[in-house]
Structures are given as C-alpha cells and as structure tokens.
Design a protein around this motif. Structure first.
Motif, PDB file in Angstrom:
ATOM      1  N   SER A   1      35.827  18.207  54.658  1.00 23.78           N
ATOM      2  CA  SER A   1      35.198  19.256  53.859  1.00 23.78           C
ATOM      3  C   SER A   1      35.103  20.562  54.642  1.00 23.78           C
ATOM      4  N   ILE A   2      34.862  20.475  55.944  1.00 19.91           N
ATOM      5  CA  ILE A   2      34.817  21.674  56.785  1.00 19.91           C
ATOM      6  C   ILE A   2      36.201  22.302  56.882  1.00 19.91           C
ATOM      7  N   LEU A   3      37.228  21.459  57.027  1.00 14.15           N
ATOM      8  CA  LEU A   3      38.594  21.969  57.117  1.00 14.15           C
ATOM      9  C   LEU A   3      39.017  22.634  55.811  1.00 14.15           C
ATOM     10  N   VAL A   4      38.635  22.035  54.685  1.00 15.46           N
ATOM     11  CA  VAL A   4      38.961  22.637  53.385  1.00 15.46           C
ATOM     12  C   VAL A   4      38.274  23.990  53.241  1.00 15.46           C
ATOM     13  N   ALA A   5      37.000  24.060  53.646  1.00  9.61           N
ATOM     14  CA  ALA A   5      36.273  25.330  53.571  1.00  9.61           C
ATOM     15  C   ALA A   5      36.931  26.377  54.471  1.00  9.61           C
ATOM     16  N   ALA A   6      37.343  25.982  55.678  1.00  8.59           N
ATOM     17  CA  ALA A   6      38.006  26.914  56.587  1.00  8.59           C
ATOM     18  C   ALA A   6      39.321  27.412  55.997  1.00  8.59           C
ATOM     19  N   PHE A   7      40.080  26.498  55.386  1.00  5.56           N
ATOM     20  CA  PHE A   7      41.329  26.896  54.739  1.00  5.56           C
ATOM     21  C   PHE A   7      41.069  27.889  53.611  1.00  5.56           C
ATOM     22  N   MET A   8      40.021  27.651  52.837  1.00 13.25           N
ATOM     23  CA  MET A   8      39.691  28.546  51.740  1.00 13.25           C
ATOM     24  C   MET A   8      39.290  29.931  52.254  1.00 13.25           C
ATOM     25  N   PHE A   9      38.581  29.983  53.376  1.00 18.41           N
ATOM     26  CA  PHE A   9      38.224  31.269  53.960  1.00 18.41           C
ATOM     27  C   PHE A   9      39.474  32.048  54.341  1.00 18.41           C
ATOM     28  N   ILE A  10      40.427  31.369  54.959  1.00 18.88           N
ATOM     29  CA  ILE A  10      41.673  32.027  55.358  1.00 18.88           C
ATOM     30  C   ILE A  10      42.447  32.484  54.124  1.00 18.88           C
ATOM     31  N   ALA A  11      42.529  31.615  53.116  1.00 17.78           N
ATOM     32  CA  ALA A  11      43.294  31.935  51.911  1.00 17.78           C
ATOM     33  C   ALA A  11      42.680  33.113  51.156  1.00 17.78           C
ATOM     34  N   VAL A  12      41.364  33.109  51.007  1.00 18.11           N
ATOM     35  CA  VAL A  12      40.705  34.199  50.286  1.00 18.11           C
ATOM     36  C   VAL A  12      40.808  35.504  51.070  1.00 18.11           C
ATOM     37  N   GLY A  13      40.673  35.420  52.403  1.00 16.79           N
ATOM     38  CA  GLY A  13      40.837  36.621  53.226  1.00 16.79           C
ATOM     39  C   GLY A  13      42.223  37.222  53.076  1.00 16.79           C
ATOM     40  N   TRP A  14      43.231  36.347  53.066  1.00 20.25           N
ATOM     41  CA  TRP A  14      44.607  36.831  52.872  1.00 20.25           C
ATOM     42  C   TRP A  14      44.772  37.432  51.482  1.00 20.25           C
ATOM     43  N   PHE A  15      44.213  36.784  50.472  1.00 22.39           N
ATOM     44  CA  PHE A  15      44.323  37.275  49.101  1.00 22.39           C
ATOM     45  C   PHE A  15      43.711  38.660  48.954  1.00 22.39           C
ATOM     46  N   LEU A  16      42.542  38.872  49.530  1.00 22.03           N
ATOM     47  CA  LEU A  16      41.849  40.149  49.367  1.00 22.03           C
ATOM     48  C   LEU A  16      42.522  41.280  50.146  1.00 22.03           C
ATOM     49  N   LYS A  17      43.099  40.968  51.283  1.00 21.12           N
ATOM     50  CA  LYS A  17      43.636  42.016  52.145  1.00 21.12           C
ATOM     51  C   LYS A  17      45.128  42.256  51.965  1.00 21.12           C
ATOM     52  N   LYS A  18      45.871  41.245  51.518  1.00 21.06           N
ATOM     53  CA  LYS A  18      47.327  41.356  51.512  1.00 21.06           C
ATOM     54  C   LYS A  18      47.949  41.446  50.125  1.00 21.06           C
ATOM     55  N   THR A  19      47.197  41.176  49.087  1.00 17.17           N
ATOM     56  CA  THR A  19      47.773  41.199  47.746  1.00 17.17           C
ATOM     57  C   THR A  19      47.309  42.435  46.993  1.00 17.17           C
ATOM     58  N   LYS A  20      48.090  42.806  45.997  1.00 12.61           N
ATOM     59  CA  LYS A  20      47.764  43.985  45.191  1.00 12.61           C
ATOM     60  C   LYS A  20      46.464  43.787  44.426  1.00 12.61           C
ATOM     61  N   ILE A  21      46.281  42.572  43.873  1.00 12.63           N
ATOM     62  CA  ILE A  21      45.054  42.290  43.129  1.00 12.63           C
ATOM     63  C   ILE A  21      43.835  42.355  44.047  1.00 12.63           C
ATOM     64  N   GLY A  22      43.966  41.812  45.253  1.00 11.24           N
ATOM     65  CA  GLY A  22      42.855  41.847  46.203  1.00 11.24           C
ATOM     66  C   GLY A  22      42.467  43.260  46.577  1.00 11.24           C
ATOM     67  N   ARG A  23      43.454  44.106  46.829  1.00 11.62           N
ATOM     68  CA  ARG A  23      43.155  45.506  47.157  1.00 11.62           C
ATOM     69  C   ARG A  23      42.549  46.230  45.966  1.00 11.62           C
ATOM     70  N   PHE A  24      42.981  45.846  44.764  1.00 15.05           N
ATOM     71  CA  PHE A  24      42.402  46.457  43.562  1.00 15.05           C
ATOM     72  C   PHE A  24      40.933  46.077  43.413  1.00 15.05           C
ATOM     73  N   ILE A  25      40.595  44.828  43.766  1.00 10.30           N
ATOM     74  CA  ILE A  25      39.191  44.398  43.712  1.00 10.30           C
ATOM     75  C   ILE A  25      38.345  45.244  44.661  1.00 10.30           C
ATOM     76  N   TYR A  26      38.862  45.493  45.880  1.00  8.35           N
ATOM     77  CA  TYR A  26      38.149  46.363  46.804  1.00  8.35           C
ATOM     78  C   TYR A  26      38.011  47.772  46.229  1.00  8.35           C
ATOM     79  N   SER A  27      39.075  48.252  45.585  1.00 10.84           N
ATOM     80  CA  SER A  27      39.036  49.601  45.012  1.00 10.84           C
ATOM     81  C   SER A  27      38.004  49.701  43.900  1.00 10.84           C
ATOM     82  N   ILE A  28      37.945  48.676  43.054  1.00 15.53           N
ATOM     83  CA  ILE A  28      36.946  48.652  41.983  1.00 15.53           C
ATOM     84  C   ILE A  28      35.543  48.706  42.568  1.00 15.53           C
TER      85      ILE A  28
END
Length: 204
Positions: free
Chosen positions: A167-194
C-alpha cells in the motif's frame, strides 16, 4: 533589511513547516515514535488517505473543492465487493464499480462546470446522495466482508516488498504519477493555470 533578504513563504512551505514541527514534537515527546516499525505502520495506515489527498490536491489546485470524495471512494468499492460476494466476476465487478464512480463524478463536474452551481453544494449533495444510496440500495450490511473472489487483487494493499507494505508503494507510485501529470502534461498545466488565474487560462 532590504526586500531581497525577506523570506516569503508560500502555502506549501507553511504546511510543510507545520508538519515538520509536529513530527519533531512527536519525535521528542513520544517514546519509540521514530522507529522503523512505527513509521512503516503509520505510513501504511495513511496510504489510502494519501491517495485521496492527491485527488483533492488536483481539485484544490484548480480552485475547487470536493466534499464527496470519501463517499465516492467507499460506495463504489463496497459495490465491487458486494458484487463479487454475490458471485459476479471480479473484472465485471471492478468495471461496474469504476463506471459508477466515473458517472457520479461526471455528474458533479457537469453541474459545477455548466450549470455553474457552487462546488461546495454540489459535492456535499453528491456525497450525501451516494452515502444514502450505498446504505439503502447497495450494501446488504453496515460492513462488507472480504470474499475469496477478491484475492487476485489482494497484493495491492495486502502484500509487501522487501519489508515495505504494498500500500505504501502504491501510494508512492501515485505521488510520482500525479506529479508527472500536473507538471508535464497540457491538462496538468491548465489546472495550474486555472488555479492561478481562471480568466487568463480560458483566453483562446
């Protein structure tokens, strides 16, 4: 002192500092707090909340709020477990539970985005409706037991790797995945812009 020497803290830094202070207080005043076993047990117990926190973080970054998140997690999960316990296949049950969660979340999103109803009221109503639906129409009892049909996915939260609960490993993976999504994808950057300036973010 010039303005260059003034330390300005953003909200993330303030929250981190408060968490660090609380951790240090526990370390100093609670015996056996800073031990490997206790730290792993704490991380395991909060891993689900950490994953939920990631979902809430995305919403908050975009200047939103979601009060239905716990119900949106619990009711579809209970639906999956109830269906499996009733003899339905695991794949079918997960598909139905996931679809149920997507539809419920999509309805809230449509009401907020297009009907322009405040997210506070929409998600509060959605959470209460899901909780009531779960108790009246989905759950056969107050607690849903783990059936043998769920064992193929037990490893997600009930296994360990090198002594670290999965469960800790899954949570760590999700942190990495969400961080990548927010910083590297167009939708993630749009969320920051909003979150920073919604009017500018909507400009073509």
């Amino acid at each position: 002192m010039t303005s260059k020497h003034i330390i300005r803290l953003d909200q993330q830094s303030i929250v981190f500092l408060i968490s660090l202070i609380i951790f240090c207080c526990f370390f100093i005043f609670l015996p056996n707090f800073f031990t490997v076993g206790n730290l792993i047990a704490m991380m395991r117990s909060i891993s689900v909340l950490a994953i939920l926190g990631l979902g809430m973080a995305i919403v908050v970054i975009g200047r939103g709020i979601d009060l239905s998140m716990v119900a949106l997690m619990a009711v579809p999960t209970a639906l999956v477990m109830t269906m499996v316990d009733s003899g339905n296949g695991l794949v079918l049950s997960i598909t139905v539970g996931t679809g149920f969660a997507i539809i419920a979340g999509g309805i809230s999103g449509l009401l907020v985005a297009y009907a322009e109803i405040p997210a506070l009221f929409v998600t509060l109503a959605t959470g209460l409706a899901l909780a009531g639906l779960g108790q009246v129409g989905i759950l056969k009892a107050d607690m849903v037991s783990w059936s043998d049909g769920m064992n193929p996915i037990r490893w997600i939260g009930g296994a360990s790797l090198f002594g670290i609960p999965s469960s800790i490993l899954v949570a760590a993976f999700m942190f990495i995945a969400v961080g990548w999504f927010l910083k590297k994808t167009k939708i993630g950057r749009f969320i920051y812009s909003i979150g920073d300036n919604p009017n500018t973010a909507r400009t073509p």
